[in-house]
Design an enzyme around this catalytic site. Sequence first.
Site, PDB file in Angstrom:
ATOM      1  N   ALA A   1      24.324  23.686  -7.551  1.00  9.15           N
ATOM      2  CA  ALA A   1      23.831  24.156  -8.840  1.00  9.15           C
ATOM      3  C   ALA A   1      24.668  25.285  -9.414  1.00  9.15           C
ATOM      4  O   ALA A   1      24.545  25.609 -10.597  1.00  9.15           O
ATOM      5  CB  ALA A   1      22.381  24.601  -8.705  1.00  9.15           C
TER       6      ALA A   1
ATOM      7  N   ASP B   1      22.248  16.713  -1.508  1.00  5.47           N
ATOM      8  CA  ASP B   1      23.086  17.586  -0.681  1.00  5.47           C
ATOM      9  C   ASP B   1      22.382  18.043   0.584  1.00  5.47           C
ATOM     10  O   ASP B   1      23.009  18.209   1.640  1.00  5.47           O
ATOM     11  CB  ASP B   1      23.618  18.773  -1.485  1.00  5.47           C
ATOM     12  CG  ASP B   1      22.564  19.526  -2.281  1.00  5.47           C
ATOM     13  OD1 ASP B   1      21.354  19.321  -2.039  1.00  5.47           O
ATOM     14  OD2 ASP B   1      22.954  20.332  -3.154  1.00  5.47           O
TER      15      ASP B   1
ATOM     16  N   GLY C   1      25.612  28.129   2.584  1.00  6.35           N
ATOM     17  CA  GLY C   1      26.125  29.449   2.232  1.00  6.35           C
ATOM     18  C   GLY C   1      25.347  30.596   2.832  1.00  6.35           C
ATOM     19  O   GLY C   1      25.910  31.633   3.196  1.00  6.35           O
TER      20      GLY C   1
END
Length: 501
Positions: free
Chosen positions: A16, A242, A411
């Site tokens: 995103a 994802d 992340g």
Amino acid sequence: MAGDQGLVFAAVDIGASSGRVILGKLTDAGPELVTVHRFPNGVQFLGGALRWDVEALFGEVLVGLRAAAEAAALAGDTVASIGIDTWAVDYGLVDDAGTLRHLPFSYRDGRTEASVGVVHAALPPERLYARTGLQFLPFNTVYQLAAERSLDAVQALLIPDLLAYRLTGERRTEATNASTTGLLDAATGTWAADLFAPLGLAPDLFPPLVEPGAVVGTLLPEIAGATGLPGSTQVVAVGSHDTASAVAAVPASSPDFAYISSGTWSLVGVELDAPILTDESRAANFTNERGVDGTIRYLRNTGGLWLLQECLREWGIEGPAPDLASLLAAAAELPGGGPTIDADSTGFLAPDGMPARIRRAALATGQEAPSSREAVVRCILDSLAEAYARTLQDAVRLSGQAIDVIHVVGGGSQNALLCQLTADRTEVPVLAGPVEATALGNILVQARAAGLVAAGPGLAGIREAARAAASPVRYEPSGRVTPPTGAPSAPMGYLHDAPAR
């Protein structure tokens, strides 16, 4: 896992907030990943709504595939296939000629607020959950479709399927992403045909389903010309949601694990063989999304690093861009027991004004508002760790799945403070990494389809390859810590004591 065969695999991985094209190669030492192109992404206010500029995104995909072709040629390798994954639920509408009706809406747009009631009037939430097992989120595809003015003479292509169509001319719907629409039967993995008519949806609104590993098609001549790749290059379906790709690449060595796919959102849960469709599960707002090889990702969407990303963006507008490492170090020095917020609140969905919204949320619950930037950061991370612990507690209770370790991928696995707070709050060890779990899972599904990764049983071959690629950082619980404001004081070490399901 087979060694170097001169074949490489291109993962188009778009989140995103950013996208990348990554080349993956299997060697005797394990998978090797190289990023050949990175590009920004983000919602844009276009035509009076928050939308995705998929035309710009597709242009970046072509740039990345050209870079992949050049890098492979330089190394004497061949790009065997391409896999595409993105976020879930959003879609583009195309007519018979393939023309996009309008730029896709973003799930962060508020247009679905009125359509939730419309859907529930036709299909009560109990009936929806019993068939689809999907967590209630106001932006699920089914509610977005109800907000469309007209769906005549169009097909809905989820974002990765739309990009694959642009590459190949073939229309398909990949199954893991289809499970986020609210229209897929959770038990059978097929479209829940009886849910379409009550909503006025055509039964062929979505193209036929394909499973990860299936070949979608080969490159159109104009795409081959634009990228420098052979026209015979295949586009292979992967876990196109994802999170499905990320969970496939969790380097687990036993079944008793939980995962946190940590990024803009946090997807927190366990991996099961069958969905849980009980009223108790619905009341807890858990979702049953499909994973690679028909596994069930039993999870809850919780707040994510979107809150931190938005704060950093706003502080950067106010003055010099803040140094995240320094902010995290300062936040780690603050004592526990500070203010927390409900990181899952829909009040944090929209962009802009995030630090002020966080302060107001703390004040609204009778807590002291975080005043400094490092206090806001600590509030966000304490709140996320609390949400993770609460979600895993529910996952154990509802599924009976034991949890001996928590794998944090994506992340957020680089955020040492968040990982340590999660271990402390749950009293379960945390293994952090790989960072690029989504791209790794994408590539390993492609490699298995090419015969370079063992085909079974289940995800065993992919997980073995993922372990060869991973060097996770381990965070041990540091003992009882001061719980955040409003959180229960009991430790949560019981997570690994649940009976086997």
